[in-house]
Enzyme design. Structure first.
Site, PDB file in Angstrom:
ATOM      1  N   SER A  26     -11.086   0.566   4.581  1.00  0.00           N
ATOM      2  CA  SER A  26     -10.930   1.363   3.364  1.00  0.00           C
ATOM      3  C   SER A  26     -11.730   0.754   2.220  1.00  0.00           C
ATOM      4  O   SER A  26     -11.943  -0.452   2.161  1.00  0.00           O
ATOM      5  CB  SER A  26      -9.452   1.444   2.977  1.00  0.00           C
ATOM      6  OG  SER A  26      -8.897   0.157   2.800  1.00  0.00           O
TER       7      SER A  26
ATOM      8  N   GLN B  41      -4.722  -9.073   6.291  1.00  0.00           N
ATOM      9  CA  GLN B  41      -4.801  -7.723   6.844  1.00  0.00           C
ATOM     10  C   GLN B  41      -6.056  -7.519   7.682  1.00  0.00           C
ATOM     11  O   GLN B  41      -6.027  -6.807   8.694  1.00  0.00           O
ATOM     12  CB  GLN B  41      -4.754  -6.702   5.705  1.00  0.00           C
ATOM     13  CG  GLN B  41      -3.411  -6.666   5.005  1.00  0.00           C
ATOM     14  CD  GLN B  41      -3.257  -5.465   4.097  1.00  0.00           C
ATOM     15  OE1 GLN B  41      -3.851  -4.419   4.325  1.00  0.00           O
ATOM     16  NE2 GLN B  41      -2.448  -5.606   3.063  1.00  0.00           N
TER      17      GLN B  41
ATOM     18  N   CYS C 130       0.435   1.996   6.604  1.00  0.00           N
ATOM     19  CA  CYS C 130       0.709   0.577   6.854  1.00  0.00           C
ATOM     20  C   CYS C 130       0.752  -0.161   5.527  1.00  0.00           C
ATOM     21  O   CYS C 130       0.180   0.294   4.527  1.00  0.00           O
ATOM     22  CB  CYS C 130      -0.354  -0.014   7.762  1.00  0.00           C
ATOM     23  SG  CYS C 130      -2.034   0.086   7.122  1.00  0.00           S
TER      24      CYS C 130
ATOM     25  N   GLY D   4       1.155  -4.281   3.532  1.00  0.00           N
ATOM     26  CA  GLY D   4       1.156  -5.730   3.623  1.00  0.00           C
ATOM     27  C   GLY D   4       2.536  -6.261   3.961  1.00  0.00           C
ATOM     28  O   GLY D   4       3.548  -5.761   3.475  1.00  0.00           O
TER      29      GLY D   4
ATOM     30  N   ARG E   9     -20.037   8.633   1.473  1.00  0.00           N
ATOM     31  CA  ARG E   9     -21.425   8.352   1.848  1.00  0.00           C
ATOM     32  C   ARG E   9     -21.855   9.369   2.913  1.00  0.00           C
ATOM     33  O   ARG E   9     -21.564   9.195   4.117  1.00  0.00           O
ATOM     34  CB  ARG E   9     -21.576   6.918   2.357  1.00  0.00           C
ATOM     35  CG  ARG E   9     -21.269   5.855   1.316  1.00  0.00           C
ATOM     36  CD  ARG E   9     -21.572   4.453   1.805  1.00  0.00           C
ATOM     37  NE  ARG E   9     -20.710   4.068   2.915  1.00  0.00           N
ATOM     38  CZ  ARG E   9     -19.513   3.506   2.783  1.00  0.00           C
ATOM     39  NH1 ARG E   9     -19.024   3.292   1.568  1.00  0.00           N
ATOM     40  NH2 ARG E   9     -18.797   3.181   3.841  1.00  0.00           N
TER      41      ARG E   9
ATOM     42  N   CYS F 103       0.809  -1.223   0.000  1.00  0.00           N
ATOM     43  CA  CYS F 103       0.000   0.000   0.000  1.00  0.00           C
ATOM     44  C   CYS F 103       0.841   1.271   0.000  1.00  0.00           C
ATOM     45  O   CYS F 103       0.352   2.334  -0.387  1.00  0.00           O
ATOM     46  CB  CYS F 103      -0.924   0.011   1.206  1.00  0.00           C
ATOM     47  SG  CYS F 103      -2.115  -1.339   1.217  1.00  0.00           S
TER      48      CYS F 103
ATOM     49  N   HIS G 226      -9.140   3.736  -1.299  1.00  0.00           N
ATOM     50  CA  HIS G 226      -7.713   3.414  -1.155  1.00  0.00           C
ATOM     51  C   HIS G 226      -7.247   2.686  -2.416  1.00  0.00           C
ATOM     52  O   HIS G 226      -7.151   1.461  -2.427  1.00  0.00           O
ATOM     53  CB  HIS G 226      -7.550   2.551   0.093  1.00  0.00           C
ATOM     54  CG  HIS G 226      -6.172   2.041   0.367  1.00  0.00           C
ATOM     55  ND1 HIS G 226      -5.025   2.598  -0.160  1.00  0.00           N
ATOM     56  CD2 HIS G 226      -5.766   0.988   1.150  1.00  0.00           C
ATOM     57  CE1 HIS G 226      -3.971   1.919   0.272  1.00  0.00           C
ATOM     58  NE2 HIS G 226      -4.407   0.936   1.062  1.00  0.00           N
TER      59      HIS G 226
END
Length: 389
Positions: free
Chosen positions: A243, A158, A374, A376, A216, A89, A344
């Protein structure tokens, strides 16, 4: 030693899965962002030393060195190189760190860092589905932890990592949902205030697509309470406090102050400090905590010196645990909302956060900003930038 400065930062609006960007090839999406960067700054693309491009799932439409093909799709000279980076990420945040480092080393004086991810066209985990990427030795090292404890039999996951964080820090389902609702509320306020308008670029294949579409409005803890847990029957993590799966691209132009003057460009901010760190690969998402501690020590700054923090909202407990451990001011944490509200797009997210951060700092005269993500495998990036007046 040369300085590395940011002269512009742009991004596409973030599309939701199967949304406005679903029909746009990620190479073309990258090209549109690159073209916008050149059009806004007026630079000659032939003068760019390199394009360092983040992308996570490098299979299918994103395979075969997407950083290079993005350059060609943008219509830039064939002499302009490109390279693709994968630090999960944090890929495009690493792209920015690598670009700034090359400028600081005197090897480059004009470079683009950024990234792309079309999670609609190349679904999350596409690469993993082709094999068993962790290998026997990694599995052997963590075999005991993978087969015991609260989540026996789980792989490196995750979502389970987020559950572990919530349990360790004692975050209730309601507290996580309150944080998620906050993300939507702040993102809506930012959109209404026009905070993102100057950083967004148009995408020809999606006319009229001018805003992040995952938002939203009116999300509350009560509406989120209706969602089922995603990773454990009695868990606290669900689609509403994680996310969103998204499509998007982003890019930043980095140079030296001297080169910026030659080109008639005004730097916005300078790269101040950076760090990467590793952490528990099973809990996986706590890396921003040691990465931030490391970058603060390296920079000589304290958390109270930082006026805004962009901590990627992979899952609600990630920024929440970070805030508790760092003693950070909640009002400075993700002041424009985050990935829970707007999405994301993995390989793009690092420079999406950077683009949001640098523009927020300029709009509000904030001297220091920090972003961290953060990743993986249990790693993390942390970067501090300083506003230039």
């Amino acid at each position: 030693m040369p300085e590395a400065v940011i002269v512009d930062a742009v991004r596409s609006p973030i599309g939701k899965r199967n949304g406005s960007l679903a029909g746009v090839h990620p190479v073309d999406l990258s090209a549109h962002v690159l073209r916008a960067l050149v059009n806004r700054t007026g630079i000659d693309p032939s003068s760019i030393d390199d394009v360092i491009w983040g992308c996570v799932n490098q299979v299918g439409d994103q395979a075969a060195q997407i950083g290079r093909y993005a350059v060609l799709a943008a219509g830039w000279p064939e002499t302009v190189p490109g390279v693709t980076v994968n630090r999960a990420c944090g890929s495009s945040q690493s792209s920015f760190g690598f670009a700034a480092g090359m400028v600081l080393a005197g090897q480059y004086d004009l470079v683009v860092a950024g990234g792309v991810e079309s999670m609609t066209r190349v679904p999350l985990g596409s690469g993993r589905d082709l094999g068993r990427p962790f290998g026997p030795l990694v599995r052997e090292r963590y075999a005991a932890d993978l087969t015991s404890g609260e989540f026996p039999g789980e792989d490196f996951n995750q979502g389970i990592g987020a559950e572990r964080i919530a349990a360790k820090w004692g975050f209730s389902r309601h507290a996580l949902d309150e944080y998620a609702a906050r993300s939507h509320e702040l993102a809506a306020a930012a959109v209404d205030a026009g905070a993102f308008d100057s950083q967004l670029v148009s995408i020809p294949e999606a006319p009229g697509f001018t805003a992040d579409e995952g938002l939203r409005r009116g999300t509350t803890p009560e509406t989120l309470a209706k969602l089922k847990p995603s990773f454990s029957a009695d868990g606290v993590i669900h689609a509403g406090n994680a996310s969103q799966i998204s499509d998007g691209a982003s890019a930043v132009l980095i140079t030296t102050p001297e080169r910026a003057r030659e080109l008639g460009l005004t730097p916005i901010a300078r790269y101040h400090s950076g760090a990467v760190s590793g952490a528990d690969p099973l809990m996986m998402l706590t890396g921003p905590i040691p990465a931030t501690q490391k970058v603060l020590e390296r920079s000589g700054l304290s958390i109270s010196d930082i006026g805004a923090y962009e901590v990627n909202e992979a899952f609600a407990p990630v920024p929440m645990a970070w805030q508790v451990e760092l003693g950070a001011d909640l009002d400075r944490l993700n002041p424009l909302g985050g990935a829970i509200a707007v999405g994301h797009p993995l390989g793009a997210s690092g420079t999406v956060l950077l683009t949001r951060l640098v523009n927020h700092m300029r709009d509000n005269d904030i001297r220091y900003g920090l972003q961290t993500m953060c990743e993986g495998g249990g790693t993390a990036n942390a970067t501090i930038i300083e506003l230039l007046s």
